[in-house]
Design a protein around this motif. Structure first.
Motif, mmCIF file in Angstrom:
data_model
loop_
_atom_site.group_PDB
_atom_site.id
_atom_site.type_symbol
_atom_site.label_atom_id
_atom_site.label_comp_id
_atom_site.label_asym_id
_atom_site.label_seq_id
_atom_site.Cartn_x
_atom_site.Cartn_y
_atom_site.Cartn_z
ATOM 1 N N MET A 123 -1.462 -31.011 -18.359
ATOM 2 C CA MET A 123 -1.635 -30.047 -17.386
ATOM 3 C C MET A 123 -2.005 -28.678 -18.048
ATOM 4 O O MET A 123 -1.406 -28.251 -19.138
ATOM 5 N N PRO A 124 -2.958 -28.017 -17.469
ATOM 6 C CA PRO A 124 -3.435 -26.484 -17.938
ATOM 7 C C PRO A 124 -2.220 -25.399 -17.832
ATOM 8 O O PRO A 124 -1.145 -25.831 -17.169
ATOM 9 N N LEU A 125 -2.273 -24.637 -18.715
ATOM 10 C CA LEU A 125 -1.189 -23.498 -18.780
ATOM 11 C C LEU A 125 -1.360 -22.868 -17.610
ATOM 12 O O LEU A 125 -2.664 -22.519 -17.267
ATOM 13 N N PRO A 126 -0.175 -21.958 -17.249
ATOM 14 C CA PRO A 126 -0.628 -21.069 -15.910
ATOM 15 C C PRO A 126 -1.631 -19.881 -16.518
ATOM 16 O O PRO A 126 -1.586 -19.696 -17.791
ATOM 17 N N TYR A 127 -2.136 -19.158 -15.403
ATOM 18 C CA TYR A 127 -2.879 -18.194 -15.898
ATOM 19 C C TYR A 127 -2.217 -16.944 -16.609
ATOM 20 O O TYR A 127 -2.519 -16.338 -17.583
ATOM 21 N N SER A 128 -0.965 -16.657 -16.288
ATOM 22 C CA SER A 128 -0.253 -15.596 -16.685
ATOM 23 C C SER A 128 0.055 -16.093 -18.203
ATOM 24 O O SER A 128 -0.026 -15.250 -19.327
ATOM 25 N N VAL A 129 0.572 -17.336 -18.653
ATOM 26 C CA VAL A 129 0.519 -17.456 -20.040
ATOM 27 C C VAL A 129 -0.756 -17.396 -20.948
ATOM 28 O O VAL A 129 -0.660 -16.990 -21.962
ATOM 29 N N ALA A 130 -1.705 -18.046 -20.140
ATOM 30 C CA ALA A 130 -3.229 -17.967 -20.763
ATOM 31 C C ALA A 130 -3.652 -16.684 -21.153
ATOM 32 O O ALA A 130 -4.198 -16.318 -22.188
ATOM 33 N N PHE A 131 -3.385 -15.716 -20.179
ATOM 34 C CA PHE A 131 -3.810 -14.443 -20.236
ATOM 35 C C PHE A 131 -2.972 -13.774 -21.559
ATOM 36 O O PHE A 131 -3.317 -12.807 -22.355
ATOM 37 N N GLY A 132 -1.562 -13.929 -21.523
ATOM 38 C CA GLY A 132 -0.842 -13.478 -22.474
ATOM 39 C C GLY A 132 -1.077 -13.790 -23.851
ATOM 40 O O GLY A 132 -1.141 -12.994 -24.922
ATOM 41 N N LEU A 133 -1.200 -15.071 -23.982
ATOM 42 C CA LEU A 133 -1.703 -15.654 -25.200
ATOM 43 C C LEU A 133 -3.091 -14.904 -25.830
ATOM 44 O O LEU A 133 -3.288 -15.004 -26.940
#
Length: 191
Positions: A123-133
């Protein structure tokens, strides 16, 4: 009397006139029009997803090459800084691996499908986590006082994540618009 000026009253554009005949679509024409819009939308979405995947693949390839290089930003080659060469960013190998993971995540988000590896669904990471990383690398670059070329290089993962997010948001909005169009169908007796 013909020499006298004739009075032409003003007509609002919303008033029907003899020149503009209003065409009312029957049920079959409405369905054909909506199906045509759906097909055009599907083709456009497919082309946009392909362009996103190619962009992600090229950026992914640049990051792989970066791992085996001297850890200088590829933008420094194109736009050399006036201050001369600078040292690589602290933790460059780790941050590059993070960028590669974020590229893979963006690829999963670009074309949603079931990816199963070792009997586990990925499963892909949610956008909020991806933006944070994806904000970690450019933040370290700015706080380290690196040149704009280095900061721009480390911002690619964040930029591509934003592009994928915006693209997927537009695709969802287009689908909702088509659904709204289908709900707006009307019955035209005698058309």
């Amino acid at each position: 009397m013909d020499a006298l000026r004739r009075r032409n009253p003003f007509k609002y554009s919303s008033e029907p006139s003899e020149l503009h005949d209003t065409h009312i679509l029957d049920e079959q024409e409405q369905s054909e029009l909506i199906d045509n819009i759906k097909n055009l939308n599907a083709t456009s979405n497919s082309q946009n997803r392909m362009a996103l995947q190619i962009t992600l693949a090229l950026s992914f390839l640049l990051h792989i090459i970066y791992i085996f290089s001297d850890y200088n930003s590829p933008l420094i080659v194109v736009f050399p800084p006036a201050s001369g060469p600078e040292s690589p960013l602290y933790l460059s190998p780790v941050l590059t691996l993070l960028a590669i993971i974020l590229h893979a995540n963006a690829a999963l988000l670009t074309h949603p499908r079931k990816l199963i590896i070792a009997k586990r669904r990925i499963m892909p990471l949610p956008y909020s986590v991806a933006f944070g990383l994806s904000a970690i690398s450019p933040t370290i670059s700015v706080l380290s006082g690196k040149t704009w070329q280095t900061t721009a290089w480390w911002s690619t993962a964040a930029f591509l994540t934003w592009i994928v997010h915006a693209s997927n948001k537009w695709i969802v909005q287009e689908k909702e618009s088509i659904s709204e169009l289908e709900r707006m169908k009307y019955v035209s007796a005698g058309a």
